[in-house]
Design a protein around this motif. Structure first.
Motif, mmCIF file in Angstrom:
data_model
loop_
_atom_site.group_PDB
_atom_site.id
_atom_site.type_symbol
_atom_site.label_atom_id
_atom_site.label_comp_id
_atom_site.label_asym_id
_atom_site.label_seq_id
_atom_site.Cartn_x
_atom_site.Cartn_y
_atom_site.Cartn_z
ATOM 1 N N PRO A 44 5.523 1.564 -14.418
ATOM 2 C CA PRO A 44 6.862 1.089 -14.046
ATOM 3 C C PRO A 44 7.731 0.740 -15.251
ATOM 4 O O PRO A 44 8.953 0.833 -15.187
ATOM 5 C CB PRO A 44 6.575 -0.155 -13.186
ATOM 6 C CG PRO A 44 5.177 -0.558 -13.532
ATOM 7 C CD PRO A 44 4.464 0.691 -13.901
ATOM 8 N N GLN A 515 -4.349 -3.296 -3.062
ATOM 9 C CA GLN A 515 -3.424 -2.463 -3.826
ATOM 10 C C GLN A 515 -2.011 -2.649 -3.275
ATOM 11 O O GLN A 515 -1.419 -1.740 -2.713
ATOM 12 C CB GLN A 515 -3.852 -0.993 -3.734
ATOM 13 C CG GLN A 515 -3.236 -0.101 -4.804
ATOM 14 C CD GLN A 515 -3.926 1.244 -4.882
ATOM 15 O OE1 GLN A 515 -5.150 1.307 -4.987
ATOM 16 N NE2 GLN A 515 -3.172 2.336 -4.823
ATOM 17 N N GLY A 517 0.853 -2.860 -4.591
ATOM 18 C CA GLY A 517 1.984 -2.233 -5.256
ATOM 19 C C GLY A 517 2.304 -0.829 -4.803
ATOM 20 O O GLY A 517 3.218 -0.203 -5.335
ATOM 21 N N SER A 518 1.587 -0.308 -3.805
ATOM 22 C CA SER A 518 1.840 1.053 -3.334
ATOM 23 C C SER A 518 2.837 1.034 -2.178
ATOM 24 O O SER A 518 2.556 0.484 -1.100
ATOM 25 C CB SER A 518 0.524 1.705 -2.869
ATOM 26 O OG SER A 518 0.792 2.940 -2.218
ATOM 27 N N ALA A 519 3.990 1.650 -2.390
ATOM 28 C CA ALA A 519 5.015 1.696 -1.344
ATOM 29 C C ALA A 519 4.522 2.481 -0.128
ATOM 30 O O ALA A 519 4.787 2.095 1.022
ATOM 31 C CB ALA A 519 6.292 2.321 -1.896
ATOM 32 N N GLN A 522 2.154 0.276 1.926
ATOM 33 C CA GLN A 522 2.905 -0.750 2.652
ATOM 34 C C GLN A 522 3.620 -0.142 3.856
ATOM 35 O O GLN A 522 3.643 -0.725 4.950
ATOM 36 C CB GLN A 522 3.942 -1.398 1.711
ATOM 37 C CG GLN A 522 3.366 -2.240 0.587
ATOM 38 C CD GLN A 522 2.959 -3.635 1.038
ATOM 39 O OE1 GLN A 522 3.080 -3.991 2.212
ATOM 40 N NE2 GLN A 522 2.477 -4.436 0.092
ATOM 41 N N HIS A 541 6.471 -5.879 6.245
ATOM 42 C CA HIS A 541 5.910 -4.851 5.372
ATOM 43 C C HIS A 541 6.888 -3.712 5.100
ATOM 44 O O HIS A 541 6.791 -3.063 4.053
ATOM 45 C CB HIS A 541 4.590 -4.340 5.949
ATOM 46 C CG HIS A 541 3.467 -5.304 5.721
ATOM 47 N ND1 HIS A 541 2.757 -5.349 4.550
ATOM 48 C CD2 HIS A 541 2.976 -6.304 6.503
ATOM 49 C CE1 HIS A 541 1.851 -6.315 4.626
ATOM 50 N NE2 HIS A 541 1.963 -6.910 5.805
ATOM 51 N N SER A 544 8.595 -5.188 2.239
ATOM 52 C CA SER A 544 7.753 -5.065 1.037
ATOM 53 C C SER A 544 7.828 -3.650 0.468
ATOM 54 O O SER A 544 7.864 -3.452 -0.758
ATOM 55 C CB SER A 544 6.298 -5.402 1.370
ATOM 56 O OG SER A 544 6.168 -6.748 1.770
ATOM 57 N N THR A 545 7.870 -2.672 1.372
ATOM 58 C CA THR A 545 8.013 -1.282 0.941
ATOM 59 C C THR A 545 9.294 -1.092 0.154
ATOM 60 O O THR A 545 9.314 -0.472 -0.917
ATOM 61 C CB THR A 545 8.004 -0.339 2.155
ATOM 62 O OG1 THR A 545 6.812 -0.530 2.912
ATOM 63 C CG2 THR A 545 8.107 1.120 1.721
ATOM 64 N N GLN A 547 11.064 -3.354 -1.361
ATOM 65 C CA GLN A 547 11.071 -4.075 -2.630
ATOM 66 C C GLN A 547 10.465 -3.215 -3.739
ATOM 67 O O GLN A 547 10.901 -3.254 -4.888
ATOM 68 C CB GLN A 547 10.280 -5.384 -2.501
ATOM 69 C CG GLN A 547 11.021 -6.470 -1.739
ATOM 70 C CD GLN A 547 10.192 -7.737 -1.566
ATOM 71 O OE1 GLN A 547 9.006 -7.765 -1.918
ATOM 72 N NE2 GLN A 547 10.802 -8.770 -1.020
ATOM 73 N N ILE A 548 9.453 -2.438 -3.383
ATOM 74 C CA ILE A 548 8.809 -1.557 -4.367
ATOM 75 C C ILE A 548 9.668 -0.328 -4.615
ATOM 76 O O ILE A 548 9.861 0.096 -5.756
ATOM 77 C CB ILE A 548 7.410 -1.135 -3.873
ATOM 78 C CG1 ILE A 548 6.532 -2.371 -3.673
ATOM 79 C CG2 ILE A 548 6.755 -0.164 -4.859
ATOM 80 C CD1 ILE A 548 5.238 -2.080 -2.916
ATOM 81 N N ASN A 549 10.205 0.248 -3.532
ATOM 82 C CA ASN A 549 11.023 1.460 -3.639
ATOM 83 C C ASN A 549 12.234 1.319 -2.727
ATOM 84 O O ASN A 549 12.198 1.725 -1.561
ATOM 85 C CB ASN A 549 10.197 2.692 -3.249
ATOM 86 C CG ASN A 549 10.980 3.985 -3.438
ATOM 87 O OD1 ASN A 549 12.122 3.969 -3.897
ATOM 88 N ND2 ASN A 549 10.375 5.106 -3.085
#
Length: 649
Positions: A44, A515, A517-519, A522, A541, A544-545, A547-549
């Motif tokens: 990242p 894990q 951090g996996s979009a 999530q 969730h 959360s997805t 937030q990552i992507n």
């Protein structure tokens, strides 16, 4: 005389650049390997240049900060376009070749003052051999080898400036103390340390280099030696206190100390792999099937050691400081660093990029000497490099695709499970499931407990919609006690496909907890919650997805469906709008916007969305019917909103 030498040097530099570029001309479009995509390009910090300060922090300087910084610049300028990364690697390699040319010239002046005219070709031949040698192909083409390239460049630069300093010191010790060359050497040493840990060997090699000249006192010599050993001793302690990779532990069978077996194996590899590949660079291999020695009493490493002793005797008999230095360069850099590295695979061609320069210098010395003694053999000076160039160009063609690369590797290492597994991944990335399944079958025949292969095989079953087979494969893995998160995740994925979301949730929860951090993971868990009617969990969730992507249209659209089920129609419409903005051809988002605009009686928007949908799918009968209905509703709405005739009086 001086201008003639300069003119000759310029011509030689031009030839070096052209030959080096020609050798790798067909490799700039080579794709990344799967491991490079998963590790290097997934970093990242590399993907977001605003976070570059995390790379150059003082506590990260000697953690490969310079290569990571170069990757971040590559990503900023070309994202995941391979040719930019390959171009940078090639430019560094060309820089290494030119620096090697310069350093060998400096060594000649220092080792052989007033060196005869017969050696004038030596720096050029040594540099061109290094630039076009096939054994360097993997180091130059693989983006992940950039730390080795950068460290080699600064290693040579350090020695170049150090050589000039020693030359000045020999001529005028007082003047040399204020020499800028020593400062440049220290700066290059620091930059090399920010590239790769191989630089820990440089102080020790520098002391050996210094030993070729009389010391002013024995006490001073011992002090320099002690200081030179400190970085290497720290590295040695680190290596022997760091756990060995699991694959090396399994290969050793715990018969003896893994570091000891690894070191003995490197002695064997030095003689029976690297040396032959320098002299006869055929049948090169991305992942050689070179195993750890069977034990301390394995006769193969003993034979290798005997060969090294005999070679050392030959070097001593040559009575040439340059030959001795080149030999020490190759053997000591390799054994003092890579011999202790405990890396998997046991043999890797890029590791010989820096140590191999010593052998390239020895080979060049032999070619020049042969040409001087036998004029008819003078063509070898360029004939051998030309042959190497052709071989390197041909080897580069193996990298034109991941399939061709791993097919060639599988032919060279047919008994290595990892090779067949990587071939299967290459087939899958190309959308070829059948050959991938065959490659995985070979992997499992060689190693029935190869977890990544079993996981990948289950994924093939998922793609083929053979969900029962996939579930059986993952259940078998879990019965064996395999707890890798991929097994849990894929089990949940299969259960979702079988319309059993409530059973899928526990597997997906465990996978995501390990894990987070996996979009994609999530997102899958959010879907399982949604299908299980646990709507608030699903929303959490999906968030959360995002937030990552944040630019994933599917997550926005599916979160809108959760809001719809919660009857929060305005939030649902906003989510559908965001998904459509991110992907104007996203049909599911368009259909949902049509529904929400109909609900809000915004028929003009409904008509706009339907027209857009028909641009994408002009034969969609349902969309044509809805368009007719929306236009009728729009007319009725306009008629109802129009003022009555009496209102004009």
């Amino acid at each position: 005389m001086k201008s003639g030498l300069l003119k000759n040097s310029r011509a030689q530099v031009l030839i070096l650049l052209v030959m080096g570029a020609l050798a790798y001309a067909g490799t700039l479009q080579a794709p990344f390997t799967a491991s490079e995509v998963q590790t290097l390009l997934a970093d990242p910090v590399i993907q977001d240049f605003s976070k570059v300060d995390e790379i150059v922090r003082i506590d990260q300087v000697f953690n490969g900060s310079l290569p990571r910084l170069s990757f971040a610049v590559n990503y900023l300028m070309g994202h995941r376009t391979p040719w930019g990364y390959h171009l940078v690697n090639l430019l560094i390699h060309l820089g290494v070749g030119l620096t090697f040319f310069w350093v060998v010239r400096e060594w000649l002046i220092l080792f052989s003052p007033g060196h005869p005219d017969s050696l004038r070709w030596l720096p050029f031949v040594a540099a061109i051999i290094h630039l076009v040698h096939p054994l360097n192909t993997q180091a130059v083409i693989l983006t992940s080898s950039r730390p080795i390239l950068l460290a080699s460049l600064f290693y040579l630069l350090t020695f170049g400036f150090l050589t000039r300093f020693l030359k000045e010191f020999r001529e005028n010790p007082k003047k040399a103390r204020g020499s800028v060359d020593l400062l440049f050497a220290m700066a290059c040493f620091g930059l090399g340390g920010a590239s790769d840990p191989v630089m820990v060997t440089l102080p020790f090699m520098g002391w050996i280099f210094y030993r070729f000249y009389p010391a002013s006192s024995k006490k001073m010599e011992l002090e320099i030696f002690a200081l030179a050993l400190i970085p290497w001793i720290i590295y040695l302690i680190y290596q022997f206190t760091t756990p060995a990779p699991e694959l090396l532990k399994e290969a050793s069978g715990q018969r003896a100390s893994v570091p000891l077996l690894y070191f003995l194996t490197q002695i064997k590899a030095f003689v029976f792999y690297y040396l032959p590949k320098v002299l006869l660079p055929f049948h090169l291999n991305l992942d050689p099937d070179f195993r750890l020695v069977a034990g301390v009493w394995d006769w193969t490493w003993m034979v290798a050691l005997l060969v090294i002793v005999l070679l050392a005797a030959g070097v001593r008999a040559a009575r040439s400081p340059l030959v001795l230095w080149a030999s020490l360069w190759t053997f000591l850099i390799f054994m003092s660093y890579y011999g202790l590295g405990m890396d998997d695979p046991v043999v890797s061609e890029p590791r010989f990029y820096l140590p191999g320069m010593g052998l390239h210098l020895l080979l060049a010395t032999a070619l020049v000497a042969l040409g001087n003694r036998h004029p008819i053999a003078a063509w070898l000076r360029m004939g051998v490099p030309a042959l190497f160039l052709i071989l390197t160009f041909g080897r580069g063609q193996d990298y034109r695709s991941q399939i061709s690369l791993w097919e060639e590797t599988a032919r060279s290492s047919p008994h290595k499970p990892r090779v067949h597994y990587e071939l299967a991944r290459a087939y899958l990335n190309a959308g070829s499931a059948d050959p991938a399944e065959k490659a995985l079958a070979i992997t499992l025949r060689l190693d029935s407990k190869h977890v990544p292969a079993l996981v990948q095989l289950g994924e093939i079953y998922i793609q083929q919609k053979e969900y029962a087979k996939a579930l059986n494969a993952y259940n078998e893995l879990m019965r064996q006690g395999i707890k890798v998160p991929e097994v849990r995740f894929n089990s949940g994925l299969v259960l979702l496909a079988l319309k059993r979301p409530k059973e899928a949730v526990p597997y997906l929860e465990e996978a995501v907890s390990r894990q987070p951090g996996s979009a994609d993971w999530q997102l899958t868990l959010a879907r399982a919650y949604h299908q299980s009617r646990r709507l608030q969990n699903a929303l959490n969730h999906y968030r959360s997805t995002l937030q990552i992507n944040p630019d994933q249209p599917v997550a926005h659209n599916e979160m809108g469906l959760v809001f719809w089920d919660l009857k929060s129609y305005f939030f649902a419409d906003a989510s559908f709008q965001k998904a459509y903005q991110l992907d104007p051809r996203y049909v599911d988002a368009l259909n949902n916007l049509i529904s929400s605009s109909m609900l809000f009686k915004q028929y003009d928007q409904t008509i706009t969305y339907l027209n857009r949908l028909l641009e994408i799918h002009p034969k969609d009968d349902n969309a044509h019917q809805l368009l007719v209905a929306a236009r009728r509703f729009q007319k009725q709405q306009e008629s109802a909103a129009a003022p009555a005739p009496d209102d004009f009086h």
